[in-house]
Design a protein around this motif. Sequence first.
Motif, PDB file in Angstrom:
ATOM      1  N   GLU A  81      -1.997  21.489 -16.759  1.00  0.00           N
ATOM      2  CA  GLU A  81      -0.838  20.873 -17.834  1.00  0.00           C
ATOM      3  C   GLU A  81      -0.557  19.476 -17.525  1.00  0.00           C
ATOM      4  O   GLU A  81      -0.670  18.844 -18.353  1.00  0.00           O
ATOM      5  CB  GLU A  81       0.225  21.640 -17.365  1.00  0.00           C
ATOM      6  N   ILE A 104      14.484  15.563 -28.215  1.00  0.00           N
ATOM      7  CA  ILE A 104      15.186  15.880 -26.932  1.00  0.00           C
ATOM      8  C   ILE A 104      16.162  17.001 -27.347  1.00  0.00           C
ATOM      9  O   ILE A 104      16.108  18.044 -26.477  1.00  0.00           O
ATOM     10  CB  ILE A 104      16.060  14.555 -26.816  1.00  0.00           C
ATOM     11  N   MET A 128      14.166  20.297 -27.569  1.00  0.00           N
ATOM     12  CA  MET A 128      13.754  20.865 -26.425  1.00  0.00           C
ATOM     13  C   MET A 128      15.097  21.566 -25.310  1.00  0.00           C
ATOM     14  O   MET A 128      14.657  22.154 -24.864  1.00  0.00           O
ATOM     15  CB  MET A 128      12.884  19.841 -25.569  1.00  0.00           C
ATOM     16  N   LEU A 129      16.061  20.755 -25.521  1.00  0.00           N
ATOM     17  CA  LEU A 129      16.908  21.169 -24.618  1.00  0.00           C
ATOM     18  C   LEU A 129      17.682  22.437 -25.173  1.00  0.00           C
ATOM     19  O   LEU A 129      18.042  23.343 -24.533  1.00  0.00           O
ATOM     20  CB  LEU A 129      18.143  20.008 -24.524  1.00  0.00           C
ATOM     21  N   ARG A 158       7.070  29.622 -23.192  1.00  0.00           N
ATOM     22  CA  ARG A 158       7.110  28.954 -21.624  1.00  0.00           C
ATOM     23  C   ARG A 158       8.189  29.659 -21.048  1.00  0.00           C
ATOM     24  O   ARG A 158       9.160  30.217 -21.765  1.00  0.00           O
ATOM     25  CB  ARG A 158       7.126  27.562 -21.564  1.00  0.00           C
ATOM     26  N   ALA A 171       9.889  28.550 -18.457  1.00  0.00           N
ATOM     27  CA  ALA A 171      11.044  27.588 -17.569  1.00  0.00           C
ATOM     28  C   ALA A 171      12.501  27.783 -18.307  1.00  0.00           C
ATOM     29  O   ALA A 171      12.720  28.009 -19.182  1.00  0.00           O
ATOM     30  CB  ALA A 171      10.662  26.237 -17.612  1.00  0.00           C
ATOM     31  N   LEU A 200      17.428  17.226 -18.892  1.00  0.00           N
ATOM     32  CA  LEU A 200      16.184  17.198 -19.160  1.00  0.00           C
ATOM     33  C   LEU A 200      15.565  17.824 -18.026  1.00  0.00           C
ATOM     34  O   LEU A 200      14.261  18.146 -18.158  1.00  0.00           O
ATOM     35  CB  LEU A 200      15.609  15.747 -19.280  1.00  0.00           C
ATOM     36  N   LYS A 235      15.856  20.520 -16.746  1.00  0.00           N
ATOM     37  CA  LYS A 235      15.547  21.750 -17.042  1.00  0.00           C
ATOM     38  C   LYS A 235      14.314  21.984 -17.670  1.00  0.00           C
ATOM     39  O   LYS A 235      13.600  22.998 -17.323  1.00  0.00           O
ATOM     40  CB  LYS A 235      16.532  22.467 -18.146  1.00  0.00           C
ATOM     41  N   LEU A 236      13.620  21.031 -18.337  1.00  0.00           N
ATOM     42  CA  LEU A 236      12.378  21.301 -18.883  1.00  0.00           C
ATOM     43  C   LEU A 236      11.167  21.023 -17.772  1.00  0.00           C
ATOM     44  O   LEU A 236      11.440  20.499 -16.751  1.00  0.00           O
ATOM     45  CB  LEU A 236      11.993  20.132 -19.796  1.00  0.00           C
ATOM     46  N   SER A 237      10.130  21.659 -17.817  1.00  0.00           N
ATOM     47  CA  SER A 237       8.910  21.605 -16.796  1.00  0.00           C
ATOM     48  C   SER A 237       7.974  20.809 -17.266  1.00  0.00           C
ATOM     49  O   SER A 237       7.679  20.552 -18.289  1.00  0.00           O
ATOM     50  CB  SER A 237       8.420  23.046 -16.522  1.00  0.00           C
ATOM     51  N   PHE A 267       9.060  17.834 -19.738  1.00  0.00           N
ATOM     52  CA  PHE A 267      10.052  16.839 -19.311  1.00  0.00           C
ATOM     53  C   PHE A 267       9.284  15.310 -19.461  1.00  0.00           C
ATOM     54  O   PHE A 267      10.147  14.605 -19.876  1.00  0.00           O
ATOM     55  CB  PHE A 267      10.201  17.279 -17.468  1.00  0.00           C
TER      56      PHE A 267
END
Lengths: 239, 291, 306
Positions: free
Chosen positions: B92, B273, B276-277, B289, B291, C102, C104-106, C110
């Motif tokens: 990745e 942003i 994604m958050l 995913r 995570a 951020l 927290k993202l992988s 990230f």
Amino acid sequence: MSLNNLMLNVEGLIKEFGNFRALDGADISVKEGKILGLAGPNGSGKTTFINVVSGVYKPNGGKIFFNGKSIYKLEPHKIVHLGLNRTFQVPKPLSGLTVEQNVKVAAVYGSKEGNTKDKINSALSSVELDNVKHKEASSLTSAQQKLLGLARALATNPKMLLIDEIAAGLNQHELKRIADMLIKLNKFGITMIVVEHLMSFLDILTDDVVVMNAGVNLFRGSIKEASMNEKVVEVFLGR
Amino acid sequence: MFEYTVLAGIMYGLYFGLVGIGLNLIFGVMRMINLAHGDFIMLGAFLAYWLFHLFGINPLFVIAISCVVFLFLGIAFYYIFVPRLLKSKDPEMLSFILFFGLSQVIEAIIILSFGNNQRSIPSNTFGHSTFSIFGNRFPISWLIVTIVAIVVFIAVYWYFYHTKLGYATRAIMASRDESLVSGINVNRVSAFAFGIGLILASIAGIFSFFMMGAAYPSMGTNLTVISFAIIVLGSLGNPMGTIIGGLIYGLAIMFMQTYLSSWSNLLPYLLLIAVMLFKPEGLIGKTVRSA
Amino acid sequence: MLKKRIGSFGIILIIALIFIFLPFVYNNQSFLFNMMLYIALAEGLNIIYGFTGYLPFGYVGFFGAGAYSASLAILFLHFPPLLSIFIGGMGALLVGVVLMPLLKLSGAYFAIANLAASQALYYIVANPNLESITHGPYGISLASVYNPHASYYTMLAVLVLSMIIVLFIRTSNFGLSLLAIKEDRITASLAGVNVAKARAIAWGLSAFIAGLSGASFAWYVSVFYPGTVFSLNISVIVIVFALFGGIGTIAGPLVGSLILYSFYNFIGISTPQYFQLLYGILIIVLVLFLPDGITSILQKRKIYVP
């Protein structure tokens, strides 16, 4: 039964993945100094139970008391600091680090008590990995990586361990060795829940077993009683 | 004004769906972020620009040419890079860095060859006329681009659900490992999907002149970020979801430009942003995913 | 451990002495300044990328934030330059705190979100609506405090600080806990590591170094535009330098910057695209053939790299 000597007391534990309830109100408790066997078919929620209790997954409901304190939704490292640790069915070593470094992280950060070097040495010798301590963790066999996981957990000075299918994939000789190891650790005062598929392995360790199915505890008693219990037999043989 | 903004937003949105869909297809199949995606869009634009100015070829015909060129490029790039990356210890992250390097190479080559100038194709290429919806007048080129985008989406859908290759592609998107053991030639299908991803990027590039005014060699990075925002908005790994992401982005950018134009260049970044958050699984669909 | 620390400290001392005395015999001061700048940035990036695995593609955002925070402190608060440089570091740290979610993202998520954040910051700073505060797109002039010598040695101090921080991380239990997080977040937390806190400290240190560097750069050049200090190229160059040398060590980013920036300067900077091309190819070759950088050649032979 007084509540005072319950090391772990879980009531009505719920864990949902989307619409699926992996734990649907499980009630499980262990007394201080005992070993509890946790059995059940695949997907019955045993591993999820460990994941939730150890803080790796966040629960969706219920109560979790460890040594009298609520650890519900606590972060894993805080649970570790209270003296509860675990191992993984599929070992998760810190692959790029040496065996010694693996244990060192746990010895330094897992517990303030004791001398770091002593903790590393005693953890490594109790799982008999001292002879490979300078090897990179990724170069160990799967069985050794499981033992390394146990050593990391031990280095955090646990009062209680959750052992997840440590016997899976091991041969008879290794099985016996690990069973002896766990019994010895228990004699030193570590309370345990041992998740296991193999009833014969549990039989060596304890006479107190919980059988889970579909996210709840179905039965509690000795292995002999379990083998005669209709519901348990049905669950294990399939319907 | 409001009505105009909504209509323009939908047309732009469909175009931006086209901008992002190739990136999402490649992500879905390979679980890799093609950071050179925007540069392939730029290459599509430059192909169209030169074919138009040297030979007078209509951008609509360039689509056919780019299908051949970019399919070939995609398959070649796949076999050069991807199998090796998949074997590495962190596919990745390493693929992310590698495609970033590729993006730098493409950008540098184009600037060294053609200079770092803005290029354009006249907006009246498809005729001078305008068309109107509910009394709002738009350039005819917007209509053409909208139709192209819709046709492309239908073609992608057709590929996924009515061709053998598309069926295999979906199988790989669901599980690469299971596809491997079930006898699918994973490398061949993935290479083809990579080619299709680049074709889709290039088609977006061909029409960039009409929707973004001009093309220039260093437009790639920006377009990659915008595309990524769009596919995250839609649903990562679900190409058809990109259309939703594109529409949301198109509408948002049109409203920003109409009512808050001086801050509109911030939009893609903040949107990316924020999504994604707060909603990493996208506005539709499930998360991909853990995570 | 102590031996390793002393050895690494020797390297830092040598680097410091070189940059103290080289200006007396070599008159291209701006080359030396930029060299220090890139080493410091590569080491700063190393703190977060090398030890925790988070690749901050928008690392330049901290650099720009530092440059602007320091400049605004000089222009509006009339702080002395040195104090303003510190403010620059704090400004970047503040941006780091804001961007902490951020983490927290992988992996690549990230990286791309961080890239977006740095671009957003650029568009905010460069926005003409903020002209009264940031001077918008028209840039900053610090002509009143221009002092190439003082700013040169300030940059040297920042460089030394960055290397000392990496030295500490490389040889401490804290560094070990970061490596544990990089390997496996869950295993690290079950070893008792407070993952969120350790990560946040590394992130903050990394941002702080970039901020100090940006602030020193602002003072040194004294005239710059938002596009100068928020240029994505800075992120790119720093990532390439660090990757080329090898992350997770002090020596890797140092060696990578020394070799590649000398090379960059040796060829000349008339057509930057040749370097872009070269860097691009270098990235691809590194990822495919030497993903752990040139110092990994030594490490594979079991030679300790400080």
